[in-house]
Design a protein around this motif. Structure first.
Motif, PDB file in Angstrom:
ATOM      1  N   UNK A 102       6.104  -2.969 -10.880  1.00  0.00           N
ATOM      2  CA  UNK A 102       6.696  -4.292 -11.063  1.00  0.00           C
ATOM      3  C   UNK A 102       6.823  -5.009  -9.715  1.00  0.00           C
ATOM      4  N   UNK A 103       7.083  -4.257  -8.674  1.00  0.00           N
ATOM      5  CA  UNK A 103       7.111  -4.831  -7.331  1.00  0.00           C
ATOM      6  C   UNK A 103       5.709  -5.200  -6.855  1.00  0.00           C
ATOM      7  N   UNK A 104       4.723  -4.375  -7.197  1.00  0.00           N
ATOM      8  CA  UNK A 104       3.375  -4.532  -6.652  1.00  0.00           C
ATOM      9  C   UNK A 104       2.628  -5.744  -7.210  1.00  0.00           C
ATOM     10  N   UNK A 105       2.684  -5.954  -8.519  1.00  0.00           N
ATOM     11  CA  UNK A 105       1.836  -6.958  -9.158  1.00  0.00           C
ATOM     12  C   UNK A 105       2.005  -8.350  -8.555  1.00  0.00           C
ATOM     13  N   UNK A 136       0.778   3.935  -3.038  1.00  0.00           N
ATOM     14  CA  UNK A 136       0.394   5.326  -2.797  1.00  0.00           C
ATOM     15  C   UNK A 136       1.522   6.280  -3.175  1.00  0.00           C
ATOM     16  N   UNK A 137       2.762   5.886  -2.869  1.00  0.00           N
ATOM     17  CA  UNK A 137       3.912   6.756  -3.156  1.00  0.00           C
ATOM     18  C   UNK A 137       4.080   6.986  -4.645  1.00  0.00           C
ATOM     19  N   UNK A 138       4.065   5.901  -5.424  1.00  0.00           N
ATOM     20  CA  UNK A 138       4.250   6.078  -6.872  1.00  0.00           C
ATOM     21  C   UNK A 138       3.026   6.739  -7.492  1.00  0.00           C
ATOM     22  N   UNK A 139       1.848   6.535  -6.873  1.00  0.00           N
ATOM     23  CA  UNK A 139       0.654   7.218  -7.366  1.00  0.00           C
ATOM     24  C   UNK A 139       0.741   8.715  -7.171  1.00  0.00           C
ATOM     25  N   UNK A 179       0.832  -1.204   0.000  1.00  0.00           N
ATOM     26  CA  UNK A 179       0.000   0.000   0.000  1.00  0.00           C
ATOM     27  C   UNK A 179       0.864   1.251   0.000  1.00  0.00           C
ATOM     28  N   UNK A 180       1.932   1.236   0.806  1.00  0.00           N
ATOM     29  CA  UNK A 180       2.839   2.393   0.871  1.00  0.00           C
ATOM     30  C   UNK A 180       3.502   2.635  -0.478  1.00  0.00           C
TER      31      UNK A 180
END
Length: 318
Positions: A258-261, A8-11, A4-5
Protein backbone atom coordinates in the motif's frame (compact mmCIF):
# COMPACT_ATOMS: atom_id res chain seq x y z
CA UNK A 1 15.70 4.04 -2.60
CA UNK A 2 13.23 3.76 0.30
CA UNK A 3 10.70 2.12 -2.01
CA UNK A 4 13.27 -0.50 -3.07
CA UNK A 5 14.15 -1.25 0.56
CA UNK A 6 10.47 -1.64 1.51
CA UNK A 7 9.75 -3.85 -1.52
CA UNK A 8 12.73 -6.12 -0.97
CA UNK A 9 11.97 -6.44 2.76
CA UNK A 10 8.35 -7.48 2.34
CA UNK A 11 9.37 -9.73 -0.55
CA UNK A 12 11.88 -11.57 1.64
CA UNK A 13 9.10 -12.04 4.19
CA UNK A 14 6.80 -13.85 1.73
CA UNK A 15 8.62 -17.21 1.57
CA UNK A 16 9.05 -17.00 5.33
CA UNK A 17 5.28 -16.62 5.67
CA UNK A 18 4.85 -19.62 3.37
CA UNK A 19 7.17 -21.73 5.56
CA UNK A 20 5.39 -20.60 8.71
CA UNK A 21 1.93 -21.32 7.31
CA UNK A 22 3.11 -24.69 6.00
CA UNK A 23 4.15 -25.61 9.53
CA UNK A 24 0.79 -24.40 10.84
CA UNK A 25 -0.92 -26.54 8.23
CA UNK A 26 0.87 -29.62 9.60
CA UNK A 27 -0.60 -28.99 13.03
CA UNK A 28 -4.11 -28.09 11.84
CA UNK A 29 -4.33 -30.68 9.06
CA UNK A 30 -5.93 -28.30 6.56
CA UNK A 31 -4.50 -25.56 4.32
CA UNK A 32 -7.76 -23.63 4.57
CA UNK A 33 -7.75 -23.67 8.37
CA UNK A 34 -4.10 -22.58 8.33
CA UNK A 35 -4.86 -19.74 5.91
CA UNK A 36 -7.91 -18.67 7.91
CA UNK A 37 -6.01 -18.57 11.20
CA UNK A 38 -3.16 -16.68 9.54
CA UNK A 39 -5.54 -14.11 8.08
CA UNK A 40 -7.43 -13.84 11.38
CA UNK A 41 -4.26 -13.12 13.36
CA UNK A 42 -3.18 -10.53 10.79
CA UNK A 43 -6.63 -8.92 10.90
CA UNK A 44 -6.61 -8.63 14.70
CA UNK A 45 -3.09 -7.18 14.61
CA UNK A 46 -4.05 -4.57 12.01
CA UNK A 47 -7.29 -3.81 13.87
CA UNK A 48 -5.32 -2.95 17.01
CA UNK A 49 -2.99 -0.65 15.07
CA UNK A 50 -5.92 0.96 13.24
CA UNK A 51 -7.71 1.65 16.52
CA UNK A 52 -4.54 3.24 17.90
CA UNK A 53 -4.13 5.45 14.83
CA UNK A 54 -7.73 6.19 13.80
CA UNK A 55 -9.60 5.53 17.08
CA UNK A 56 -12.21 3.65 15.05
CA UNK A 57 -12.51 0.68 12.71
CA UNK A 58 -15.54 2.09 10.90
CA UNK A 59 -15.54 3.62 7.43
CA UNK A 60 -17.59 6.67 6.53
CA UNK A 61 -20.79 5.70 4.70
CA UNK A 62 -20.01 8.21 1.96
CA UNK A 63 -16.85 6.26 1.10
CA UNK A 64 -18.86 3.08 0.62
CA UNK A 65 -21.56 4.74 -1.50
CA UNK A 66 -19.33 6.90 -3.69
CA UNK A 67 -16.39 4.61 -4.42
CA UNK A 68 -16.34 1.90 -7.13
CA UNK A 69 -17.19 -1.66 -6.13
CA UNK A 70 -13.75 -2.97 -7.15
CA UNK A 71 -12.18 -0.99 -4.29
CA UNK A 72 -13.26 -3.75 -1.89
CA UNK A 73 -12.07 -6.71 -3.95
CA UNK A 74 -8.41 -6.69 -2.88
CA UNK A 75 -8.92 -9.10 0.00
CA UNK A 76 -10.90 -11.52 -2.20
CA UNK A 77 -8.22 -11.44 -4.90
CA UNK A 78 -5.64 -12.29 -2.25
CA UNK A 79 -7.64 -15.32 -1.16
CA UNK A 80 -7.99 -16.56 -4.75
CA UNK A 81 -4.24 -16.19 -5.25
CA UNK A 82 -3.45 -17.99 -1.99
CA UNK A 83 -5.94 -20.81 -2.62
CA UNK A 84 -4.86 -21.03 -6.26
CA UNK A 85 -1.30 -21.90 -5.28
CA UNK A 86 -2.62 -24.68 -3.06
CA UNK A 87 -4.71 -26.08 -5.92
CA UNK A 88 -2.05 -25.68 -8.62
CA UNK A 89 0.81 -27.52 -6.90
CA UNK A 90 -0.48 -31.08 -7.51
CA UNK A 91 -1.80 -30.12 -10.96
CA UNK A 92 1.20 -28.55 -12.72
CA UNK A 93 4.15 -29.22 -10.41
CA UNK A 94 6.27 -27.06 -8.15
CA UNK A 95 8.24 -25.17 -10.83
CA UNK A 96 5.23 -24.00 -12.82
CA UNK A 97 3.30 -23.20 -9.64
CA UNK A 98 5.92 -20.51 -9.10
CA UNK A 99 6.48 -19.39 -12.69
CA UNK A 100 2.89 -19.11 -14.00
CA UNK A 101 1.63 -16.77 -11.24
CA UNK A 102 4.83 -14.71 -11.55
CA UNK A 103 4.15 -14.33 -15.28
CA UNK A 104 0.62 -13.14 -14.45
CA UNK A 105 1.90 -10.70 -11.84
CA UNK A 106 4.41 -9.10 -14.18
CA UNK A 107 1.96 -8.95 -17.09
CA UNK A 108 -0.85 -7.43 -15.03
CA UNK A 109 1.53 -5.00 -13.33
CA UNK A 110 2.70 -3.61 -16.68
CA UNK A 111 -0.87 -3.34 -18.00
CA UNK A 112 -2.14 -1.64 -14.86
CA UNK A 113 0.66 0.92 -15.07
CA UNK A 114 0.20 1.51 -18.79
CA UNK A 115 -3.57 2.09 -18.67
CA UNK A 116 -3.81 3.48 -15.12
CA UNK A 117 -6.30 0.82 -14.05
CA UNK A 118 -7.57 1.02 -10.47
CA UNK A 119 -6.46 4.69 -10.46
CA UNK A 120 -2.81 3.64 -10.35
CA UNK A 121 -0.07 6.10 -11.41
CA UNK A 122 0.34 5.88 -15.20
CA UNK A 123 3.68 4.68 -16.55
CA UNK A 124 3.74 3.96 -20.27
CA UNK A 125 4.77 0.48 -21.38
CA UNK A 126 7.90 1.12 -23.42
CA UNK A 127 10.18 -1.36 -25.13
CA UNK A 128 12.78 -0.81 -22.41
CA UNK A 129 10.30 -1.47 -19.57
CA UNK A 130 9.10 -4.57 -21.39
CA UNK A 131 12.65 -5.87 -21.75
CA UNK A 132 13.34 -5.16 -18.09
CA UNK A 133 10.23 -7.12 -17.07
CA UNK A 134 11.30 -9.96 -19.35
CA UNK A 135 14.70 -10.01 -17.64
CA UNK A 136 12.97 -10.36 -14.29
CA UNK A 137 10.88 -13.28 -15.56
CA UNK A 138 13.96 -14.98 -17.03
CA UNK A 139 15.73 -14.50 -13.71
CA UNK A 140 12.83 -16.15 -11.89
CA UNK A 141 12.94 -19.12 -14.26
CA UNK A 142 16.71 -19.50 -13.83
CA UNK A 143 16.46 -19.27 -10.05
CA UNK A 144 13.57 -21.72 -9.75
CA UNK A 145 14.35 -24.22 -12.51
CA UNK A 146 18.04 -23.73 -13.33
CA UNK A 147 19.26 -26.59 -11.15
CA UNK A 148 16.71 -29.00 -12.62
CA UNK A 149 17.61 -27.98 -16.18
CA UNK A 150 21.32 -28.54 -15.55
CA UNK A 151 20.59 -31.94 -14.01
CA UNK A 152 18.63 -32.98 -17.10
CA UNK A 153 21.37 -31.74 -19.43
CA UNK A 154 23.98 -33.73 -17.54
CA UNK A 155 21.82 -36.85 -17.72
CA UNK A 156 21.02 -37.19 -14.02
CA UNK A 157 17.28 -37.22 -14.72
CA UNK A 158 14.46 -37.28 -12.25
CA UNK A 159 13.65 -33.62 -12.62
CA UNK A 160 10.86 -31.66 -14.25
CA UNK A 161 11.55 -29.05 -16.87
CA UNK A 162 10.09 -25.55 -16.98
CA UNK A 163 7.57 -26.50 -19.66
CA UNK A 164 6.77 -30.00 -18.49
CA UNK A 165 4.72 -30.59 -15.36
CA UNK A 166 4.98 -33.81 -13.40
CA UNK A 167 1.21 -34.53 -13.63
CA UNK A 168 -0.04 -35.18 -17.17
CA UNK A 169 -3.53 -34.43 -18.42
CA UNK A 170 -5.66 -32.85 -21.14
CA UNK A 171 -6.45 -29.85 -18.94
CA UNK A 172 -2.82 -28.97 -18.24
CA UNK A 173 -2.93 -25.75 -20.29
CA UNK A 174 -6.09 -24.64 -18.49
CA UNK A 175 -4.33 -25.04 -15.14
CA UNK A 176 -1.39 -23.03 -16.46
CA UNK A 177 -3.74 -20.26 -17.58
CA UNK A 178 -5.39 -20.32 -14.17
CA UNK A 179 -1.96 -19.85 -12.61
CA UNK A 180 -1.36 -16.80 -14.81
CA UNK A 181 -4.83 -15.49 -13.94
CA UNK A 182 -4.20 -15.95 -10.21
CA UNK A 183 -0.98 -13.99 -10.55
CA UNK A 184 -2.85 -11.20 -12.34
CA UNK A 185 -5.30 -11.04 -9.46
CA UNK A 186 -2.37 -10.72 -7.04
CA UNK A 187 -1.04 -7.71 -8.95
CA UNK A 188 -4.56 -6.26 -9.09
CA UNK A 189 -4.80 -6.65 -5.31
CA UNK A 190 -1.61 -4.59 -4.97
CA UNK A 191 -3.05 -1.79 -7.12
CA UNK A 192 -6.46 -1.84 -5.44
CA UNK A 193 -5.07 -1.74 -1.92
CA UNK A 194 -2.75 1.09 -2.92
CA UNK A 195 -5.71 3.20 -4.02
CA UNK A 196 -7.75 2.16 -0.98
CA UNK A 197 -5.03 3.63 1.23
CA UNK A 198 -5.36 6.96 -0.58
CA UNK A 199 -9.17 6.95 -0.39
CA UNK A 200 -9.22 6.18 3.34
CA UNK A 201 -6.24 8.48 3.97
CA UNK A 202 -4.85 5.68 6.11
CA UNK A 203 -2.62 2.95 4.77
CA UNK A 204 -3.02 0.92 7.96
CA UNK A 205 -6.81 1.01 7.81
CA UNK A 206 -6.66 -0.02 4.15
CA UNK A 207 -4.52 -3.02 5.07
CA UNK A 208 -7.01 -3.88 7.84
CA UNK A 209 -9.98 -3.76 5.45
CA UNK A 210 -8.19 -5.96 2.92
CA UNK A 211 -7.28 -8.52 5.58
CA UNK A 212 -10.78 -8.43 7.08
CA UNK A 213 -12.43 -9.18 3.74
CA UNK A 214 -9.97 -12.01 3.12
CA UNK A 215 -10.63 -13.45 6.58
CA UNK A 216 -14.40 -13.41 6.06
CA UNK A 217 -13.99 -15.13 2.68
CA UNK A 218 -11.77 -17.86 4.13
CA UNK A 219 -14.16 -18.30 7.06
CA UNK A 220 -16.99 -18.91 4.60
CA UNK A 221 -14.85 -21.46 2.73
CA UNK A 222 -14.18 -23.33 5.97
CA UNK A 223 -17.92 -23.33 6.79
CA UNK A 224 -19.03 -24.41 3.32
CA UNK A 225 -16.49 -27.25 3.20
CA UNK A 226 -17.41 -28.19 6.78
CA UNK A 227 -13.79 -28.58 7.76
CA UNK A 228 -13.32 -29.82 11.31
CA UNK A 229 -10.85 -28.18 13.64
CA UNK A 230 -7.97 -30.57 14.19
CA UNK A 231 -5.00 -29.53 16.28
CA UNK A 232 -2.14 -31.90 16.94
CA UNK A 233 1.50 -31.87 17.99
CA UNK A 234 4.18 -33.83 16.13
CA UNK A 235 5.07 -37.22 17.59
CA UNK A 236 8.70 -36.26 18.08
CA UNK A 237 8.30 -32.84 19.66
CA UNK A 238 6.06 -29.79 20.17
CA UNK A 239 4.58 -27.08 18.00
CA UNK A 240 6.94 -24.10 17.69
CA UNK A 241 5.70 -20.67 18.74
CA UNK A 242 6.64 -19.15 15.38
CA UNK A 243 4.03 -21.12 13.46
CA UNK A 244 1.50 -18.47 14.54
CA UNK A 245 3.33 -15.43 13.13
CA UNK A 246 2.37 -15.87 9.47
CA UNK A 247 -0.46 -13.37 9.86
CA UNK A 248 1.92 -10.71 11.16
CA UNK A 249 4.25 -11.20 8.20
CA UNK A 250 1.33 -11.08 5.78
CA UNK A 251 0.01 -7.88 7.31
CA UNK A 252 3.35 -6.15 6.78
CA UNK A 253 3.35 -7.42 3.18
CA UNK A 254 -0.04 -5.86 2.44
CA UNK A 255 0.88 -2.68 4.29
CA UNK A 256 4.19 -2.40 2.43
CA UNK A 257 2.47 -2.72 -0.94
CA UNK A 258 0.00 0.00 0.00
CA UNK A 259 2.96 2.29 0.63
CA UNK A 260 4.73 1.24 -2.58
CA UNK A 261 2.03 1.66 -5.24
CA UNK A 262 1.60 5.46 -4.96
CA UNK A 263 5.41 5.84 -4.99
CA UNK A 264 6.52 3.62 -7.88
CA UNK A 265 3.37 2.20 -9.51
CA UNK A 266 1.99 -1.33 -9.49
CA UNK A 267 4.34 -2.85 -12.09
CA UNK A 268 7.58 -1.85 -10.41
CA UNK A 269 6.18 -2.64 -6.95
CA UNK A 270 5.38 -6.20 -8.09
CA UNK A 271 8.82 -6.62 -9.68
CA UNK A 272 10.77 -5.36 -6.66
CA UNK A 273 8.80 -7.64 -4.33
CA UNK A 274 9.48 -10.61 -6.63
CA UNK A 275 13.22 -10.03 -6.33
CA UNK A 276 12.88 -9.99 -2.54
CA UNK A 277 10.76 -13.14 -2.68
CA UNK A 278 13.42 -15.04 -4.62
CA UNK A 279 16.18 -13.75 -2.33
CA UNK A 280 14.21 -14.82 0.73
CA UNK A 281 13.60 -18.26 -0.74
CA UNK A 282 17.33 -18.74 -1.34
CA UNK A 283 18.13 -17.62 2.22
CA UNK A 284 15.67 -20.14 3.67
CA UNK A 285 17.14 -22.90 1.51
CA UNK A 286 20.73 -21.96 2.33
CA UNK A 287 20.35 -21.78 6.11
CA UNK A 288 17.37 -24.08 6.71
CA UNK A 289 15.40 -21.42 8.57
CA UNK A 290 12.00 -22.19 10.09
CA UNK A 291 12.63 -25.94 10.19
CA UNK A 292 13.07 -26.10 6.42
CA UNK A 293 15.38 -28.62 4.79
CA UNK A 294 18.76 -27.12 3.92
CA UNK A 295 19.46 -26.87 0.20
CA UNK A 296 22.69 -24.94 -0.40
CA UNK A 297 22.31 -22.15 -2.94
CA UNK A 298 24.03 -22.85 -6.26
CA UNK A 299 25.85 -20.50 -8.59
CA UNK A 300 23.13 -20.72 -11.23
CA UNK A 301 20.54 -19.58 -8.67
CA UNK A 302 22.71 -16.59 -7.81
CA UNK A 303 23.00 -15.83 -11.52
CA UNK A 304 19.20 -15.89 -11.76
CA UNK A 305 18.95 -13.44 -8.86
CA UNK A 306 21.47 -11.12 -10.52
CA UNK A 307 19.45 -11.23 -13.76
CA UNK A 308 16.33 -10.25 -11.79
CA UNK A 309 18.15 -7.33 -10.17
CA UNK A 310 19.35 -6.21 -13.59
CA UNK A 311 15.75 -6.30 -14.79
CA UNK A 312 14.66 -4.10 -11.89
CA UNK A 313 17.43 -1.67 -12.75
CA UNK A 314 16.27 -1.49 -16.36
CA UNK A 315 12.62 -0.89 -15.39
CA UNK A 316 13.49 1.57 -12.66
CA UNK A 317 16.31 3.63 -14.16
CA UNK A 318 15.80 3.59 -17.93
Amino acid sequence: MLAIIIGLTIGVGLPMQTSVNSRLRQSLGSPFWASFISFLIGTLFLAAITLFEQHTLLIASTVITTQPAWLWLGGLFGVVYLTGNIVLFPKIGSVQTVIMPVLGQILAGLLIDNFGWFHSPVSQLTLVRGLGALLVLVGVIITVAGNDWLARKTGQGGYESVLEATPKGSHLMLWRLFGVFAGMLSASQTAINGHLGLVLNSKIQAAFISFLIGTVALGLIVLVLRLKWHYQSPANGHNPWWMWIGGFIGSFYILGNIYLVPLVGTGLAVIIVLVGLMAGSLLIDQFGWLASKRNPVTSIQLIGLVVMIAGVGVVRLL
